[in-house]
Scaffold this active site. Structure first.
Site, PDB file in Angstrom:
ATOM      1  N   ARG A 271       0.864  -1.248   0.087  1.00 29.19           N
ATOM      2  CA  ARG A 271      -0.044  -0.016   0.040  1.00 29.19           C
ATOM      3  C   ARG A 271       0.897   1.070  -0.035  1.00 29.19           C
ATOM      4  NH1 ARG A 271      -3.568  -2.091   4.877  1.00 29.19           N
ATOM      5  NH2 ARG A 271      -1.709  -2.222   5.609  1.00 29.19           N
ATOM      6  N   CYS A 272       1.986   0.978   0.067  1.00 31.21           N
ATOM      7  CA  CYS A 272       3.110   2.311   0.234  1.00 31.21           C
ATOM      8  C   CYS A 272       3.751   2.554  -1.178  1.00 31.21           C
ATOM      9  CB  CYS A 272       4.272   1.962   1.287  1.00 31.21           C
ATOM     10  SG  CYS A 272       5.468   3.067   1.451  1.00 31.21           S
ATOM     11  N   GLY A 273       3.439   3.707  -1.658  1.00 36.81           N
ATOM     12  CA  GLY A 273       4.054   4.085  -2.956  1.00 36.81           C
ATOM     13  C   GLY A 273       5.531   3.919  -3.215  1.00 36.81           C
TER      14      GLY A 273
END
Length: 141
Positions: free
Chosen positions: A11-13
């Site tokens: 979920r972390c860019g």
């Protein structure tokens, strides 16, 4: 093929960009989704040692649990920090990458380049459209 591991949060860019950069280099890492498969406390402490940073440097200060648990207190021991990470894996900052060239928290995402045992790589475009240029600098080189 060299052994590479990424402690990843999909979920972390930044974490997604680091994974994409590793794959852009033609490498397929072992992906540890640490929120669903948290590393043991000894492994977390070992990651900090391998990266040459204090355990506190691997904490994600923006998480609500950081404030709620009072983790900004510099008097807290590494054992207390490890207890917190064990109970709340989201406190472990990401992505942490381990390669034969070293271990590092790869923020910003292009920090992973110095750990990749290949290169220099052709330009890479991050998910936000920013182009990353690899100047070929590697650890130990």
């Amino acid at each position: 093929m060299p052994e590479i591991t990424i402690f990843h949060n999909p979920r972390c860019g930044t974490s997604r960009n680091v994974l994409a950069l590793i794959r852009h280099a033609g490498l397929e890492p072992t992906v540890v989704e640490y929120l669903t498969h948290p590393p043991q406390r000894d492994a977390i402490a070992a990651l900090a040692r391998a990266a040459g940073v204090p355990l506190r440097a691997l904490l994600r200060e923006k998480e609500a649990a950081f404030t709620e648990l009072g983790l900004a207190d510099p008097a807290l021991s590494d054992d207390a920090l490890l207890d917190a990470i064990e109970r709340h894996p989201v406190l472990l900052n990401r992505p942490i990458v381990v390669t034969p060239l070293g271990t590092a928290l790869c923020r910003p995402s292009e920090a992973v380049l110095e750990l990749l045992p290949v290169g220099p790589l052709p330009p890479f475009t991050k998910s936000d459209g920013e182009t990353v240029l690899d100047h070929g600098r590697r650890r130990g080189a």
